[in-house]
Design a protein around this motif. Structure first.
Motif, PDB file in Angstrom:
ATOM      1  N   ALA A  96     -11.708  -0.105  -7.466  1.00 35.16           N
ATOM      2  CA  ALA A  96     -10.996  -1.253  -6.905  1.00 35.16           C
ATOM      3  C   ALA A  96      -9.485  -1.054  -6.893  1.00 35.16           C
ATOM      4  O   ALA A  96      -8.776  -1.706  -6.136  1.00 35.16           O
ATOM      5  N   ARG A  97      -8.995  -0.150  -7.709  1.00 35.90           N
ATOM      6  CA  ARG A  97      -7.552   0.058  -7.811  1.00 35.90           C
ATOM      7  C   ARG A  97      -7.037   1.265  -7.035  1.00 35.90           C
ATOM      8  O   ARG A  97      -5.861   1.364  -6.761  1.00 35.90           O
ATOM      9  N   LEU A  98      -7.928   2.170  -6.694  1.00 38.72           N
ATOM     10  CA  LEU A  98      -7.509   3.365  -5.958  1.00 38.72           C
ATOM     11  C   LEU A  98      -7.350   3.065  -4.475  1.00 38.72           C
ATOM     12  O   LEU A  98      -8.052   2.210  -3.941  1.00 38.72           O
ATOM     13  N   PRO A  99      -6.476   3.789  -3.806  1.00 40.15           N
ATOM     14  CA  PRO A  99      -6.464   3.716  -2.342  1.00 40.15           C
ATOM     15  C   PRO A  99      -7.842   4.134  -1.824  1.00 40.15           C
ATOM     16  O   PRO A  99      -8.534   4.947  -2.449  1.00 40.15           O
ATOM     17  N   VAL A 100      -8.260   3.577  -0.701  1.00 39.80           N
ATOM     18  CA  VAL A 100      -9.611   3.801  -0.178  1.00 39.80           C
ATOM     19  C   VAL A 100      -9.937   5.284  -0.076  1.00 39.80           C
ATOM     20  O   VAL A 100     -11.024   5.715  -0.469  1.00 39.80           O
ATOM     21  N   GLU A 101      -9.019   6.095   0.434  1.00 37.08           N
ATOM     22  CA  GLU A 101      -9.288   7.521   0.614  1.00 37.08           C
ATOM     23  C   GLU A 101      -9.606   8.202  -0.716  1.00 37.08           C
ATOM     24  O   GLU A 101     -10.518   9.019  -0.812  1.00 37.08           O
ATOM     25  N   LEU A 102      -8.843   7.861  -1.759  1.00 34.39           N
ATOM     26  CA  LEU A 102      -9.092   8.454  -3.084  1.00 34.39           C
ATOM     27  C   LEU A 102     -10.384   7.914  -3.698  1.00 34.39           C
ATOM     28  O   LEU A 102     -11.111   8.661  -4.361  1.00 34.39           O
ATOM     29  N   ALA A 103     -10.669   6.635  -3.479  1.00 36.52           N
ATOM     30  CA  ALA A 103     -11.901   6.050  -4.007  1.00 36.52           C
ATOM     31  C   ALA A 103     -13.125   6.720  -3.385  1.00 36.52           C
ATOM     32  O   ALA A 103     -14.099   7.020  -4.082  1.00 36.52           O
ATOM     33  N   VAL A 104     -13.067   6.982  -2.078  1.00 35.71           N
ATOM     34  CA  VAL A 104     -14.171   7.670  -1.403  1.00 35.71           C
ATOM     35  C   VAL A 104     -14.298   9.094  -1.932  1.00 35.71           C
ATOM     36  O   VAL A 104     -15.398   9.578  -2.201  1.00 35.71           O
ATOM     37  N   HIS A 105     -13.177   9.772  -2.101  1.00 34.44           N
ATOM     38  CA  HIS A 105     -13.190  11.146  -2.614  1.00 34.44           C
ATOM     39  C   HIS A 105     -13.784  11.193  -4.024  1.00 34.44           C
ATOM     40  O   HIS A 105     -14.600  12.066  -4.330  1.00 34.44           O
ATOM     41  N   LEU A 106     -13.403  10.251  -4.872  1.00 31.72           N
ATOM     42  CA  LEU A 106     -13.953  10.199  -6.223  1.00 31.72           C
ATOM     43  C   LEU A 106     -15.466  10.002  -6.173  1.00 31.72           C
ATOM     44  O   LEU A 106     -16.212  10.708  -6.856  1.00 31.72           O
ATOM     45  N   GLY A 107     -15.934   9.072  -5.365  1.00 31.87           N
ATOM     46  CA  GLY A 107     -17.370   8.818  -5.249  1.00 31.87           C
ATOM     47  C   GLY A 107     -18.140  10.045  -4.806  1.00 31.87           C
ATOM     48  O   GLY A 107     -19.265  10.285  -5.260  1.00 31.87           O
ATOM     49  N   ALA A 108     -17.533  10.846  -3.942  1.00 33.91           N
ATOM     50  CA  ALA A 108     -18.193  12.051  -3.441  1.00 33.91           C
ATOM     51  C   ALA A 108     -18.318  13.127  -4.520  1.00 33.91           C
ATOM     52  O   ALA A 108     -19.162  14.016  -4.408  1.00 33.91           O
ATOM     53  N   GLN A 109     -17.520  13.044  -5.575  1.00 40.58           N
ATOM     54  CA  GLN A 109     -17.550  14.040  -6.646  1.00 40.58           C
ATOM     55  C   GLN A 109     -18.583  13.715  -7.715  1.00 40.58           C
ATOM     56  O   GLN A 109     -18.914  14.561  -8.546  1.00 40.58           O
ATOM     57  N   ARG A 141     -16.154   1.224 -11.371  1.00 36.48           N
ATOM     58  CA  ARG A 141     -15.929   0.158 -10.384  1.00 36.48           C
ATOM     59  C   ARG A 141     -14.525  -0.417 -10.497  1.00 36.48           C
ATOM     60  O   ARG A 141     -13.910  -0.761  -9.495  1.00 36.48           O
ATOM     61  N   ARG A 142     -14.006  -0.499 -11.710  1.00 38.25           N
ATOM     62  CA  ARG A 142     -12.635  -0.991 -11.876  1.00 38.25           C
ATOM     63  C   ARG A 142     -11.666   0.025 -11.280  1.00 38.25           C
ATOM     64  O   ARG A 142     -10.729  -0.332 -10.585  1.00 38.25           O
ATOM     65  N   LEU A 143     -11.904   1.283 -11.537  1.00 34.87           N
ATOM     66  CA  LEU A 143     -11.065   2.334 -10.972  1.00 34.87           C
ATOM     67  C   LEU A 143     -11.149   2.329  -9.449  1.00 34.87           C
ATOM     68  O   LEU A 143     -10.134   2.405  -8.762  1.00 34.87           O
ATOM     69  N   SER A 156      -2.314  -1.827  -8.451  1.00 35.62           N
ATOM     70  CA  SER A 156      -2.284  -1.010  -9.654  1.00 35.62           C
ATOM     71  C   SER A 156      -1.513  -1.776 -10.724  1.00 35.62           C
ATOM     72  O   SER A 156      -0.442  -2.302 -10.467  1.00 35.62           O
ATOM     73  N   ARG A 157      -2.052  -1.862 -11.915  1.00 35.60           N
ATOM     74  CA  ARG A 157      -1.451  -2.635 -13.002  1.00 35.60           C
ATOM     75  C   ARG A 157      -1.383  -1.810 -14.272  1.00 35.60           C
ATOM     76  O   ARG A 157      -1.784  -0.672 -14.315  1.00 35.60           O
ATOM     77  N   MET A 158      -0.948  -2.472 -15.283  1.00 36.91           N
ATOM     78  CA  MET A 158      -0.839  -1.852 -16.598  1.00 36.91           C
ATOM     79  C   MET A 158      -2.227  -1.516 -17.156  1.00 36.91           C
ATOM     80  O   MET A 158      -3.220  -2.146 -16.814  1.00 36.91           O
TER      81      MET A 158
END
Length: 109
Positions: A47-60, A43-45, A82-84
């Motif tokens: 929140a930090r990813l661009p929406v397209e990448l977050a959706v792609h990650l969820g699909a995997q 969930r932390r990841l 994106s932070r440290m």
């Protein structure tokens, strides 16, 4: 014989159990606690990813883990910058709570 007679569910249950078993090897035998670390990290990841990448990650992700990942997510909601890595680990620690037996740096490794 398959547990559910639906291959997709049997596969996701098996994959999720493998993930949970690996997590339990690191944090201890409490199965009910094994889903909390990946939930916090994913969930932390997310929140930090661009929406397209977050959706792609969820699909995997396996269906059961993906459901946890997508739970309470509002795609149009506010994105975190994106932070440290240290800040990311602090946020994971907050989601896990103080009583969790393993630190966020070990969980995210």
């Amino acid at each position: 014989m398959a547990a559910t007679s639906l291959e997709v569910w049997d596969r996701t249950i098996q994959t999720t159990n493998v993930w949970l078993d690996e997590i339990m090897e690191r944090i201890g035998p409490a199965r009910q606690d094994a889903l909390q670390p990946p939930r916090a990290v994913l969930r932390r990841l997310r929140a930090r990813l661009p929406v397209e990448l977050a959706v792609h990650l969820g699909a995997q992700l396996p269906l059961l883990v993906g459901g946890t990942y997508d739970e309470q997510w509002h795609i149009g909601g506010e994105r975190l910058p994106s932070r440290m890595m240290e800040e990311c680990l602090e946020n994971v620690a907050l989601r896990l709570g103080r009583a969790h037996p393993i630190g966020p740096d070990a969980i995210t490794a």
